[in-house]
Enzyme design. Sequence first.
Site, mmCIF file in Angstrom:
data_model
loop_
_atom_site.group_PDB
_atom_site.id
_atom_site.type_symbol
_atom_site.label_atom_id
_atom_site.label_comp_id
_atom_site.label_asym_id
_atom_site.label_seq_id
_atom_site.Cartn_x
_atom_site.Cartn_y
_atom_site.Cartn_z
ATOM 1 N N ASN A 120 -0.553 19.602 -21.298
ATOM 2 C CA ASN A 120 -0.782 18.788 -22.502
ATOM 3 C C ASN A 120 -0.662 19.610 -23.779
ATOM 4 O O ASN A 120 -1.003 19.110 -24.859
ATOM 5 C CB ASN A 120 -2.169 18.143 -22.457
ATOM 6 C CG ASN A 120 -2.260 17.086 -21.373
ATOM 7 O OD1 ASN A 120 -1.322 16.312 -21.187
ATOM 8 N ND2 ASN A 120 -3.357 17.085 -20.643
ATOM 9 N N GLU A 138 -5.115 16.974 -11.863
ATOM 10 C CA GLU A 138 -5.483 17.370 -13.230
ATOM 11 C C GLU A 138 -6.990 17.487 -13.438
ATOM 12 O O GLU A 138 -7.574 16.845 -14.308
ATOM 13 C CB GLU A 138 -4.870 16.400 -14.253
ATOM 14 C CG GLU A 138 -4.849 17.015 -15.662
ATOM 15 C CD GLU A 138 -4.069 16.182 -16.692
ATOM 16 O OE1 GLU A 138 -3.024 15.624 -16.350
ATOM 17 O OE2 GLU A 138 -4.524 16.142 -17.838
ATOM 18 N N ARG A 173 -3.770 21.840 -14.649
ATOM 19 C CA ARG A 173 -2.681 20.912 -15.023
ATOM 20 C C ARG A 173 -2.812 20.457 -16.475
ATOM 21 O O ARG A 173 -1.831 20.068 -17.107
ATOM 22 C CB ARG A 173 -2.645 19.709 -14.055
ATOM 23 C CG ARG A 173 -1.409 18.847 -14.220
ATOM 24 C CD ARG A 173 -1.200 17.855 -13.086
ATOM 25 N NE ARG A 173 -0.088 16.965 -13.393
ATOM 26 C CZ ARG A 173 0.450 16.091 -12.559
ATOM 27 N NH1 ARG A 173 -0.009 15.984 -11.329
ATOM 28 N NH2 ARG A 173 1.457 15.331 -12.931
ATOM 29 N N HIS A 215 8.399 10.723 -29.245
ATOM 30 C CA HIS A 215 7.360 11.502 -28.574
ATOM 31 C C HIS A 215 7.638 13.018 -28.658
ATOM 32 O O HIS A 215 6.775 13.796 -29.039
ATOM 33 C CB HIS A 215 7.280 11.047 -27.119
ATOM 34 C CG HIS A 215 6.288 11.786 -26.306
ATOM 35 N ND1 HIS A 215 4.933 11.613 -26.455
ATOM 36 C CD2 HIS A 215 6.438 12.729 -25.350
ATOM 37 C CE1 HIS A 215 4.292 12.400 -25.615
ATOM 38 N NE2 HIS A 215 5.186 13.097 -24.937
ATOM 39 N N GLU A 239 9.619 19.112 -24.105
ATOM 40 C CA GLU A 239 8.832 19.429 -22.900
ATOM 41 C C GLU A 239 9.322 20.733 -22.263
ATOM 42 O O GLU A 239 8.546 21.457 -21.643
ATOM 43 C CB GLU A 239 8.898 18.277 -21.881
ATOM 44 C CG GLU A 239 8.437 16.923 -22.404
ATOM 45 C CD GLU A 239 6.959 16.851 -22.830
ATOM 46 O OE1 GLU A 239 6.164 17.725 -22.436
ATOM 47 O OE2 GLU A 239 6.605 15.903 -23.567
ATOM 48 N N LYS A 295 2.558 11.301 -11.189
ATOM 49 C CA LYS A 295 1.832 10.373 -12.063
ATOM 50 C C LYS A 295 2.674 9.117 -12.241
ATOM 51 O O LYS A 295 3.821 9.190 -12.697
ATOM 52 C CB LYS A 295 1.577 10.999 -13.434
ATOM 53 C CG LYS A 295 0.416 11.973 -13.459
ATOM 54 C CD LYS A 295 0.104 12.348 -14.899
ATOM 55 C CE LYS A 295 -1.016 13.365 -14.979
ATOM 56 N NZ LYS A 295 -1.260 13.789 -16.366
ATOM 57 N N LYS A 303 6.648 23.172 -13.650
ATOM 58 C CA LYS A 303 5.795 21.996 -13.423
ATOM 59 C C LYS A 303 5.317 21.963 -11.975
ATOM 60 O O LYS A 303 4.140 21.710 -11.708
ATOM 61 C CB LYS A 303 6.539 20.702 -13.787
ATOM 62 C CG LYS A 303 5.682 19.473 -13.500
ATOM 63 C CD LYS A 303 5.653 18.455 -14.592
ATOM 64 C CE LYS A 303 4.580 17.403 -14.312
ATOM 65 N NZ LYS A 303 4.797 16.144 -14.966
ATOM 66 N N HIS A 321 0.064 18.106 -27.196
ATOM 67 C CA HIS A 321 -0.010 16.656 -27.056
ATOM 68 C C HIS A 321 -1.197 16.016 -27.784
ATOM 69 O O HIS A 321 -1.120 14.849 -28.143
ATOM 70 C CB HIS A 321 -0.014 16.251 -25.578
ATOM 71 C CG HIS A 321 1.349 16.368 -24.942
ATOM 72 N ND1 HIS A 321 2.016 17.571 -24.829
ATOM 73 C CD2 HIS A 321 2.183 15.435 -24.416
ATOM 74 C CE1 HIS A 321 3.184 17.362 -24.246
ATOM 75 N NE2 HIS A 321 3.313 16.079 -23.981
ATOM 76 N N ARG A 336 0.822 -1.229 0.000
ATOM 77 C CA ARG A 336 0.000 0.000 0.000
ATOM 78 C C ARG A 336 0.852 1.274 0.000
ATOM 79 O O ARG A 336 0.410 2.340 0.404
ATOM 80 C CB ARG A 336 -0.967 0.040 1.184
ATOM 81 C CG ARG A 336 -1.918 -1.126 1.223
ATOM 82 C CD ARG A 336 -3.012 -0.895 2.267
ATOM 83 N NE ARG A 336 -3.819 -2.075 2.417
ATOM 84 C CZ ARG A 336 -3.537 -3.075 3.251
ATOM 85 N NH1 ARG A 336 -2.476 -2.998 4.036
ATOM 86 N NH2 ARG A 336 -4.311 -4.123 3.311
ATOM 87 N N HIS A 382 0.188 13.275 -29.993
ATOM 88 C CA HIS A 382 -0.063 11.832 -29.803
ATOM 89 C C HIS A 382 -0.576 11.198 -31.089
ATOM 90 O O HIS A 382 -0.208 10.073 -31.431
ATOM 91 C CB HIS A 382 -1.102 11.606 -28.695
ATOM 92 C CG HIS A 382 -0.531 11.759 -27.322
ATOM 93 N ND1 HIS A 382 -1.284 12.174 -26.244
ATOM 94 C CD2 HIS A 382 0.719 11.557 -26.852
ATOM 95 C CE1 HIS A 382 -0.508 12.224 -25.174
ATOM 96 N NE2 HIS A 382 0.704 11.856 -25.514
#
Length: 359
Positions: A245, A237, A241, A264, A185, A143, A227, A248, A121, A252
């Site tokens: 993206n 998010e 947040r 990427h 980025e 994340k 960030k 993106h 946990r 993507h």
Amino acid sequence: MKRIKVELAAHSYEVRVGAGLLERVGLWLKELGFSGRAVIITDTTVNALYTGVLERGLDIAEFSVTVIEVPPGEEQKSLETAADLYGKLIAAYTERTTPVLALGGGVIGDLAGFVAATYMRGVPLIQVPTTLLAQVDSSIGGKTAVDYGGLKNVIGSFYQPILVVADIEALKTLPKVELSNGLAEVVKSAVIRSRSFFEFLGINLLKARDFHMKVLEVIVAETARIKAEIVEKDEKETGLRGILNYGHTIGHAIEAASDYQLKHGQAVAIGMMAAAKISSRMGLLDESEVVALEEVLVRAGLPTRMPDIDKEAVLQAMQHDKKVLQDKLRFVLLKSIGSALISDDVEPALVEEVIVGWG
Ligand SMILES: NC(=O)c1ccc[n+]([C@@H]2O[C@H](COP(=O)([O-])OP(=O)(O)OC[C@H]3O[C@@H](n4cnc5c(N)ncnc54)[C@H](O)[C@@H]3O)[C@@H](O)[C@H]2O)c1
């Protein structure tokens, strides 16, 4: 060394950025109250390069260290590899208080982060990112995830580390293409949040690509700060947040339509150009800012034109993107360099026009 605080109440932590930090992690862990065992999870490539120095510092701080290695590559972000890691953690007598160090790029950060979040946990996680992308992006913000059923990052959780240590020296061994990948980025962060940083990049990107350590330190610290500031305001998010993206949605889709031939960062760079063009056509962004963005991306060693791929496939891939709404599209757009907004009001016809009509 530069220190950036990520303020998240009980889950606050520091990002430490500088040259030669790997050896100091052991003493910092001791200062944070840890002792006894520590586990390093890394990949084969990074293991050969950097585990030695990290382990030396842990030894000096009297930790008994277990190193767990996986092969490099996105395929390792799987439930199978996670299960294998749980077994190895049990075999190493890992307890709830044993720190787990994720040493590597974003793949290791996401995988080891997911395992640390779920083993017993949750055990203390220290992110020790070694790619530029991981130092400026994936190690910060909590994340963690693995891929499943052909979908990226579909199983995971938000799990904040207790410390992030970005050793700039580690970037020296990074292939140039990986450096540019991370720079996408970096440029994105400047474009959505800071005009002065964008101007700094315009002047200094070529030095960064020559692995100029001082310039890289400023770049990593400033991108990490941006960030951190965004994550502090919207950890899960639900709003702000989302601006991370930027580039993106189309990025993507291009990445998928190119059958992952484009990296990427390269796809995101083209996605950023497309989103800037859309912003400009909607009357939000001055055309001169689109030109300025293109110049900076070129200096970062990134593509800015649509590659020779099936544009219908790009549009198709966008239909599957989770950020796409029913009849209008959700996009991160620019008001100016340094200022982004999330719009739910983008006409699909305009997106199509920009993608299809782009040479
Ligand atoms: N969690 C997040 O917020 C977040 C954000 C962005 C991306 N990601 C994830 O990050 C992953 C991509 O990360 P990445 O670009 O770092 O790729 P990566 O982890 O695959 O690393 C790229 C390659 O560089 C090698 N490498 C790492 N450090 C090195 C060094 N210092 N010297 C030489 N080689 C080195 C690795 O072994 C690997 O082969 C994707 O899975 C993506 O989903 C996560």
